[in-house]
Scaffold this motif. Structure first.
Motif, PDB file in Angstrom:
ATOM      1  N   GLY A  16      32.701  43.476  39.486  1.00 48.10           N
ATOM      2  CA  GLY A  16      32.554  42.159  40.091  1.00 48.10           C
ATOM      3  C   GLY A  16      32.146  41.121  39.071  1.00 48.10           C
ATOM      4  O   GLY A  16      32.243  41.331  37.869  1.00 48.10           O
ATOM      5  N   SER A  17      31.662  39.994  39.576  1.00 50.77           N
ATOM      6  CA  SER A  17      31.209  38.918  38.705  1.00 50.77           C
ATOM      7  C   SER A  17      29.689  38.838  38.747  1.00 50.77           C
ATOM      8  O   SER A  17      29.064  39.224  39.731  1.00 50.77           O
ATOM      9  N   LEU A  18      29.113  38.335  37.674  1.00 49.81           N
ATOM     10  CA  LEU A  18      27.661  38.245  37.545  1.00 49.81           C
ATOM     11  C   LEU A  18      27.307  36.847  37.074  1.00 49.81           C
ATOM     12  O   LEU A  18      27.830  36.374  36.057  1.00 49.81           O
ATOM     13  N   GLN A  19      26.443  36.165  37.845  1.00 57.17           N
ATOM     14  CA  GLN A  19      26.004  34.824  37.478  1.00 57.17           C
ATOM     15  C   GLN A  19      24.484  34.793  37.365  1.00 57.17           C
ATOM     16  O   GLN A  19      23.794  35.526  38.068  1.00 57.17           O
ATOM     17  N   VAL A  20      23.993  33.928  36.497  1.00 58.00           N
ATOM     18  CA  VAL A  20      22.556  33.709  36.368  1.00 58.00           C
ATOM     19  C   VAL A  20      22.168  32.674  37.417  1.00 58.00           C
ATOM     20  O   VAL A  20      22.626  31.538  37.379  1.00 58.00           O
ATOM     21  N   ALA A  21      21.329  33.071  38.373  1.00 55.67           N
ATOM     22  CA  ALA A  21      20.873  32.156  39.413  1.00 55.67           C
ATOM     23  C   ALA A  21      19.632  31.399  38.950  1.00 55.67           C
ATOM     24  O   ALA A  21      19.522  30.191  39.140  1.00 55.67           O
ATOM     25  N   ILE A  22      18.674  32.120  38.338  1.00 55.69           N
ATOM     26  CA  ILE A  22      17.451  31.509  37.825  1.00 55.69           C
ATOM     27  C   ILE A  22      17.168  32.112  36.457  1.00 55.69           C
ATOM     28  O   ILE A  22      17.195  33.325  36.286  1.00 55.69           O
ATOM     29  N   ASP A  23      16.904  31.240  35.495  1.00 58.10           N
ATOM     30  CA  ASP A  23      16.547  31.677  34.145  1.00 58.10           C
ATOM     31  C   ASP A  23      15.123  31.227  33.878  1.00 58.10           C
ATOM     32  O   ASP A  23      14.863  30.046  33.661  1.00 58.10           O
ATOM     33  N   GLY A  24      14.201  32.170  33.918  1.00 59.93           N
ATOM     34  CA  GLY A  24      12.794  31.860  33.689  1.00 59.93           C
ATOM     35  C   GLY A  24      12.349  32.124  32.263  1.00 59.93           C
ATOM     36  O   GLY A  24      11.150  32.171  32.000  1.00 59.93           O
ATOM     37  N   GLY A  25      13.292  32.328  31.341  1.00 56.61           N
ATOM     38  CA  GLY A  25      12.944  32.587  29.953  1.00 56.61           C
ATOM     39  C   GLY A  25      12.645  34.057  29.709  1.00 56.61           C
ATOM     40  O   GLY A  25      13.358  34.736  28.999  1.00 56.61           O
ATOM     41  N   ARG A  26      11.579  34.561  30.327  1.00 50.08           N
ATOM     42  CA  ARG A  26      11.199  35.970  30.177  1.00 50.08           C
ATOM     43  C   ARG A  26      11.657  36.818  31.363  1.00 50.08           C
ATOM     44  O   ARG A  26      11.399  38.010  31.408  1.00 50.08           O
ATOM     45  N   TRP A  27      12.305  36.180  32.318  1.00 44.91           N
ATOM     46  CA  TRP A  27      12.868  36.913  33.452  1.00 44.91           C
ATOM     47  C   TRP A  27      14.085  36.162  33.975  1.00 44.91           C
ATOM     48  O   TRP A  27      14.239  34.971  33.749  1.00 44.91           O
ATOM     49  N   LEU A  28      14.954  36.891  34.645  1.00 45.44           N
ATOM     50  CA  LEU A  28      16.184  36.329  35.191  1.00 45.44           C
ATOM     51  C   LEU A  28      16.374  36.817  36.615  1.00 45.44           C
ATOM     52  O   LEU A  28      15.990  37.942  36.940  1.00 45.44           O
ATOM     53  N   LEU A  29      16.981  35.987  37.430  1.00 44.50           N
ATOM     54  CA  LEU A  29      17.454  36.433  38.729  1.00 44.50           C
ATOM     55  C   LEU A  29      18.968  36.303  38.673  1.00 44.50           C
ATOM     56  O   LEU A  29      19.506  35.206  38.500  1.00 44.50           O
ATOM     57  N   LEU A  30      19.646  37.444  38.764  1.00 44.41           N
ATOM     58  CA  LEU A  30      21.099  37.492  38.649  1.00 44.41           C
ATOM     59  C   LEU A  30      21.720  37.702  40.023  1.00 44.41           C
ATOM     60  O   LEU A  30      21.120  38.325  40.897  1.00 44.41           O
ATOM     61  N   HIS A  31      22.927  37.192  40.182  1.00 37.74           N
ATOM     62  CA  HIS A  31      23.664  37.360  41.436  1.00 37.74           C
ATOM     63  C   HIS A  31      24.972  38.080  41.119  1.00 37.74           C
ATOM     64  O   HIS A  31      25.824  37.543  40.418  1.00 37.74           O
ATOM     65  N   PHE A  32      25.096  39.309  41.632  1.00 37.31           N
ATOM     66  CA  PHE A  32      26.297  40.107  41.426  1.00 37.31           C
ATOM     67  C   PHE A  32      27.159  40.021  42.678  1.00 37.31           C
ATOM     68  O   PHE A  32      26.692  40.328  43.777  1.00 37.31           O
ATOM     69  N   VAL A  33      28.410  39.609  42.505  1.00 40.36           N
ATOM     70  CA  VAL A  33      29.352  39.503  43.615  1.00 40.36           C
ATOM     71  C   VAL A  33      30.491  40.483  43.341  1.00 40.36           C
ATOM     72  O   VAL A  33      31.266  40.287  42.396  1.00 40.36           O
ATOM     73  N   PRO A  34      30.583  41.560  44.145  1.00 40.51           N
ATOM     74  CA  PRO A  34      31.645  42.551  43.914  1.00 40.51           C
ATOM     75  C   PRO A  34      33.023  41.962  44.180  1.00 40.51           C
ATOM     76  O   PRO A  34      33.172  41.024  44.962  1.00 40.51           O
ATOM     77  N   ASP A  35      34.023  42.541  43.512  1.00 42.68           N
ATOM     78  CA  ASP A  35      35.406  42.155  43.772  1.00 42.68           C
ATOM     79  C   ASP A  35      35.758  42.522  45.198  1.00 42.68           C
ATOM     80  O   ASP A  35      35.150  43.416  45.795  1.00 42.68           O
ATOM     81  N   ARG A  36      36.779  41.866  45.713  1.00 42.71           N
ATOM     82  CA  ARG A  36      37.251  42.205  47.055  1.00 42.71           C
ATOM     83  C   ARG A  36      37.769  43.627  47.065  1.00 42.71           C
ATOM     84  O   ARG A  36      38.397  44.070  46.124  1.00 42.71           O
ATOM     85  N   THR A  37      37.500  44.308  48.150  1.00 42.36           N
ATOM     86  CA  THR A  37      37.999  45.671  48.309  1.00 42.36           C
ATOM     87  C   THR A  37      39.115  45.662  49.337  1.00 42.36           C
ATOM     88  O   THR A  37      39.386  44.650  49.970  1.00 42.36           O
TER      89      THR A  37
END
Length: 159
Positions: free
Chosen positions: A92-113
Motif C-alpha cells: 500500500g501507500s504510506l504517508q506521514v500524518a504527524i512529524d514530531g521530530g523524534r516520533w512520527l504518526l504514519l498512515h498506511f493505506v493498503p492497495d485495493r483488493t
C-alpha cells in the motif's frame, strides 16, 4: 531522480505513543474535574452524567489505542509493505500524518483488493530504540514515491 534503496524496519517500542495517550487521558479527566468543581450544577445532574459517560468512553478509546502489536515496514524500491504481528504482508501507500521530530504518526493505506478496500492503519513510530535506522527511515519516507502505473483505459496514449 531515482527511488530510494530497499529499506526494512521492525517497530516494537511505543513508549512515546503510550505517553501521549496517557497525557490525553489526564487532560480529559482533568477537564471534567475542573468543570465539576466550577459548576453550580449538582453532581448527579444529566450534564454531569453525560460528562462522566464521555470521560469513560474517551478512556476506553485511549486504552484500545495503546495496544499496538509490533509491525514491520518494508520499502521494496517501488512500494511500501506492512506486516502487523504474525499476519501476512500487505502492499500500500504510506504517508506521514504527524512529524514530531523524534516520533512520527504514519498512515498506511493498503492497495485495493479483489473484495474491496482493506482497512487503513495508523502507525506510531518513535526514535527511541531505532536510533541506527531513524535517518534511513525518515529519508525513505520523505523521498519514496510509488512507481507510476500506466492507465489501462488507454487515455493519454497516441493512436
Amino acid at each position: 531522480m531515482h527511488a530510494p534503496a530497499e529499506f526494512q524496519l521492525t517497530v516494537s517500542r511505543f513508549g512515546a505513543w503510550r505517553g501521549g495517550l496517557a497525557v490525553s487521558g489526564v487532560v480529559v479527566w482533568g477537564s471534567a474535574c475542573a468543570w465539576w468543581s466550577a459548576s453550580e450544577r449538582p453532581l448527579m445532574s444529566a450534564a454531569a452524567g453525560f460528562l462522566l459517560l464521555a470521560c469513560v468512553a474517551a478512556t476506553a478509546s485511549l486504552h484500545s489505542l495503546a495496544r499496538i502489536p509490533a509491525f514491520l515496514l518494508r520499502w521494496d524500491g517501488a512500494q511500501w509493505h506492512l506486516t502487523r504481528g504474525a499476519g501476512e504482508p500487505s502492499a500500500g501507500s504510506l504517508q506521514v500524518a504527524i512529524d514530531g521530530g523524534r516520533w512520527l504518526l504514519l498512515h498506511f493505506v493498503p492497495d485495493r483488493t479483489a473484495t474491496g478496500r482493506a482497512a487503513s492503519h495508523w502507525l506510531p513510530v518513535q526514535r527511541s530504540g531505532l536510533e541506527r535506522d531513524w535517518h534511513p527511515l525518515r529519508s525513505t519516507l520523505f523521498t519514496a514515491r510509488p512507481l507510476a502505473v500506466p492507465e489501462a483505459s488507454g487515455e493519454g496514449r497516441r493512436p
